[in-house]
Design a protein around this motif. Structure first.
Motif, PDB file in Angstrom:
ATOM      1  N   SER A 180       0.861  -1.176   0.000  1.00 39.10           N
ATOM      2  CA  SER A 180       0.000   0.000   0.000  1.00 39.10           C
ATOM      3  C   SER A 180       0.898   1.227   0.000  1.00 39.10           C
ATOM      4  N   ALA A 181       0.276   2.380   0.080  1.00 40.91           N
ATOM      5  CA  ALA A 181       1.052   3.623   0.045  1.00 40.91           C
ATOM      6  C   ALA A 181       2.037   3.703   1.202  1.00 40.91           C
ATOM      7  N   SER A 182       1.711   3.055   2.325  1.00 38.29           N
ATOM      8  CA  SER A 182       2.569   3.153   3.511  1.00 38.29           C
ATOM      9  C   SER A 182       3.057   1.806   4.016  1.00 38.29           C
ATOM     10  N   LEU A 183       2.917   0.753   3.181  1.00 41.79           N
ATOM     11  CA  LEU A 183       3.277  -0.591   3.651  1.00 41.79           C
ATOM     12  C   LEU A 183       3.765  -1.454   2.511  1.00 41.79           C
ATOM     13  N   ASP A 184       4.912  -2.098   2.698  1.00 41.75           N
ATOM     14  CA  ASP A 184       5.405  -3.162   1.822  1.00 41.75           C
ATOM     15  C   ASP A 184       5.803  -4.302   2.729  1.00 41.75           C
ATOM     16  N   MET A 185       5.094  -5.424   2.621  1.00 36.62           N
ATOM     17  CA  MET A 185       5.333  -6.518   3.568  1.00 36.62           C
ATOM     18  C   MET A 185       5.040  -7.858   2.920  1.00 36.62           C
ATOM     19  N   LYS A 186       5.978  -8.784   3.032  1.00 36.39           N
ATOM     20  CA  LYS A 186       5.726 -10.140   2.562  1.00 36.39           C
ATOM     21  C   LYS A 186       4.755 -10.837   3.513  1.00 36.39           C
ATOM     22  N   ILE A 187       3.883 -11.674   2.954  1.00 31.43           N
ATOM     23  CA  ILE A 187       2.890 -12.375   3.770  1.00 31.43           C
ATOM     24  C   ILE A 187       3.593 -13.428   4.622  1.00 31.43           C
ATOM     25  N   PRO A 188       3.374 -13.438   5.934  1.00 34.22           N
ATOM     26  CA  PRO A 188       4.035 -14.426   6.808  1.00 34.22           C
ATOM     27  C   PRO A 188       3.587 -15.851   6.487  1.00 34.22           C
ATOM     28  N   SER A 189       4.539 -16.763   6.447  1.00 29.41           N
ATOM     29  CA  SER A 189       4.199 -18.181   6.285  1.00 29.41           C
ATOM     30  C   SER A 189       4.379 -18.945   7.594  1.00 29.41           C
ATOM     31  N   VAL A 190       5.237 -18.439   8.477  1.00 28.88           N
ATOM     32  CA  VAL A 190       5.423 -19.023   9.816  1.00 28.88           C
ATOM     33  C   VAL A 190       5.515 -17.873  10.811  1.00 28.88           C
ATOM     34  N   ILE A 191       4.717 -17.944  11.874  1.00 29.41           N
ATOM     35  CA  ILE A 191       4.771 -16.930  12.926  1.00 29.41           C
ATOM     36  C   ILE A 191       4.880 -17.627  14.280  1.00 29.41           C
ATOM     37  N   ALA A 192       5.435 -16.917  15.254  1.00 27.09           N
ATOM     38  CA  ALA A 192       5.587 -17.472  16.605  1.00 27.09           C
ATOM     39  C   ALA A 192       4.967 -16.515  17.613  1.00 27.09           C
ATOM     40  N   LEU A 193       4.155 -17.058  18.506  1.00 23.87           N
ATOM     41  CA  LEU A 193       3.552 -16.245  19.551  1.00 23.87           C
ATOM     42  C   LEU A 193       4.634 -15.674  20.460  1.00 23.87           C
ATOM     43  N   ARG A 194       4.422 -14.454  20.946  1.00 21.71           N
ATOM     44  CA  ARG A 194       5.371 -13.853  21.872  1.00 21.71           C
ATOM     45  C   ARG A 194       5.132 -14.317  23.301  1.00 21.71           C
ATOM     46  N   GLN A 195       3.902 -14.707  23.609  1.00 23.63           N
ATOM     47  CA  GLN A 195       3.579 -15.225  24.929  1.00 23.63           C
ATOM     48  C   GLN A 195       3.268 -16.711  24.831  1.00 23.63           C
ATOM     49  N   PHE A 196       3.878 -17.494  25.703  1.00 20.72           N
ATOM     50  CA  PHE A 196       3.704 -18.949  25.672  1.00 20.72           C
ATOM     51  C   PHE A 196       2.288 -19.334  26.095  1.00 20.72           C
ATOM     52  N   VAL A 197       1.668 -20.220  25.325  1.00 23.38           N
ATOM     53  CA  VAL A 197       0.347 -20.752  25.656  1.00 23.38           C
ATOM     54  C   VAL A 197       0.537 -22.164  26.194  1.00 23.38           C
ATOM     55  N   LYS A 198       0.249 -22.352  27.471  1.00 25.08           N
ATOM     56  CA  LYS A 198       0.427 -23.655  28.086  1.00 25.08           C
ATOM     57  C   LYS A 198      -0.716 -24.584  27.687  1.00 25.08           C
ATOM     58  N   PRO A 199      -0.411 -25.711  27.032  1.00 27.04           N
ATOM     59  CA  PRO A 199      -1.482 -26.625  26.642  1.00 27.04           C
ATOM     60  C   PRO A 199      -2.048 -27.356  27.847  1.00 27.04           C
ATOM     61  N   SER A 200      -3.309 -27.745  27.752  1.00 29.87           N
ATOM     62  CA  SER A 200      -3.910 -28.537  28.823  1.00 29.87           C
ATOM     63  C   SER A 200      -3.262 -29.913  28.848  1.00 29.87           C
ATOM     64  N   GLU A 201      -3.181 -30.509  30.008  1.00 27.36           N
ATOM     65  CA  GLU A 201      -2.501 -31.802  30.131  1.00 27.36           C
ATOM     66  C   GLU A 201      -3.269 -32.916  29.443  1.00 27.36           C
ATOM     67  N   PHE A 202      -4.588 -32.874  29.556  1.00 30.65           N
ATOM     68  CA  PHE A 202      -5.402 -33.939  28.977  1.00 30.65           C
ATOM     69  C   PHE A 202      -6.415 -33.365  27.993  1.00 30.65           C
ATOM     70  N   PRO A 203      -6.617 -34.030  26.849  1.00 28.71           N
ATOM     71  CA  PRO A 203      -7.576 -33.540  25.852  1.00 28.71           C
ATOM     72  C   PRO A 203      -9.014 -33.889  26.245  1.00 28.71           C
ATOM     73  N   ALA A 204      -9.952 -33.222  25.596  1.00 27.31           N
ATOM     74  CA  ALA A 204     -11.369 -33.518  25.831  1.00 27.31           C
ATOM     75  C   ALA A 204     -11.695 -34.909  25.299  1.00 27.31           C
ATOM     76  N   PHE A 205     -12.627 -35.565  25.963  1.00 30.17           N
ATOM     77  CA  PHE A 205     -13.046 -36.910  25.545  1.00 30.17           C
ATOM     78  C   PHE A 205     -14.126 -36.759  24.474  1.00 30.17           C
ATOM     79  N   THR A 206     -13.684 -36.708  23.202  1.00 32.31           N
ATOM     80  CA  THR A 206     -14.584 -36.542  22.070  1.00 32.31           C
ATOM     81  C   THR A 206     -14.377 -37.677  21.075  1.00 32.31           C
ATOM     82  N   ARG A 207     -15.340 -37.841  20.174  1.00 28.46           N
ATOM     83  CA  ARG A 207     -15.228 -38.876  19.146  1.00 28.46           C
ATOM     84  C   ARG A 207     -13.982 -38.660  18.297  1.00 28.46           C
ATOM     85  N   PHE A 208     -13.734 -37.395  17.899  1.00 26.38           N
ATOM     86  CA  PHE A 208     -12.572 -37.111  17.064  1.00 26.38           C
ATOM     87  C   PHE A 208     -11.277 -37.470  17.778  1.00 26.38           C
TER      88      PHE A 208
END
Length: 212
Positions: free
Chosen positions: A83-111
């Motif tokens: 754009s007039a004020s932006l030139d940026m390649k589209i990200p293909s890999v990004i990393a969160l800056r804050q860690f997201v702690k996964p739950s220890e056990f998954p939900a009991f679902t069919r999938f």
């Protein structure tokens, strides 16, 4: 920090007649379709948030997260947002800056049950007509829990009926257990999506031998 209006314009941009985008923003570069430019999302420790389904964000969401300083860009596509004020390649890999702690056990679902059992019948190994079976039938006091339910194809389920595996002379391939979230993520690595961009591979398969 970029102006909020620029953030919203980039995040809400839509294709118009194939290549140009509405307003004064355009996407340039190689002919990869925008819908084929999702970003692989890594946790702050640079491991995927999820393997199955693979943690992917649309390109608009990824760019907005970059502007809001919630993620760092690890790799990019050749296509660009311009754009007039932006030139940026589209990200293909990004990393969160804050860690997201996964739950220890998954939900009991069919999938999740099917994923634990590798999407195959636990009596014959067939991947077709999957349903689930109570190892100890409910009429005999069997409960609907991780430890008593397995994936089973319809023919095996009908053959077993209201009997235990021993009574039906049907041996389980694997005894059912309650999986951890890590367990299911490892299972998910066995089922990659149909397309994996080359920039994703170093972050998805840590045990793959590096090419010379």
């Amino acid at each position: 920090m970029l102006h909020r209006a620029l953030i919203e314009r980039a995040a809400n941009a839509r294709p118009h007649n194939g290549s140009p985008l509405g307003g004064d923003t355009a996407v340039l570069g190689h002919d990869r379709h925008l819908s084929n430019c999702p970003a692989l999302v890594l946790n702050a420790d640079y491991t995927p948030l999820s393997y199955y389904p693979l943690s992917l964000w649309p390109w608009q969401t990824a760019i907005k997260a970059v502007f809001l300083e919630r993620v760092d860009i690890v790799a990019t596509y050749e296509r660009e947002v311009h754009s007039a004020s932006l030139d940026m390649k589209i990200p293909s890999v990004i990393a969160l800056r804050q860690f997201v702690k996964p739950s220890e056990f998954p939900a009991f679902t069919r999938f999740n049950l099917f994923l634990r059992d590798k999407f195959q019948c636990q009596y014959c190994g067939c991947p077709d007509q999957l349903t689930f079976d109570h190892v100890v039938p409910r009429r005999l006091g069997g409960r609907t829990t991780w430890e008593n339910v397995v994936a089973a194809c319809a023919p095996c389920n009908m053959r077993k009926g209201g009997r235990t595996p021993a009574q039906a002379a049907m041996r389980l391939i694997t005894e059912p257990i309650r999986p951890t979230s890590w367990h299911l993520q490892e299972r998910g690595r066995l089922f990659p999506p149909g397309h994996l961009h080359e920039s994703w591979r170093d972050w998805l398969y840590w045990d793959v031998e590096l090419e010379n």
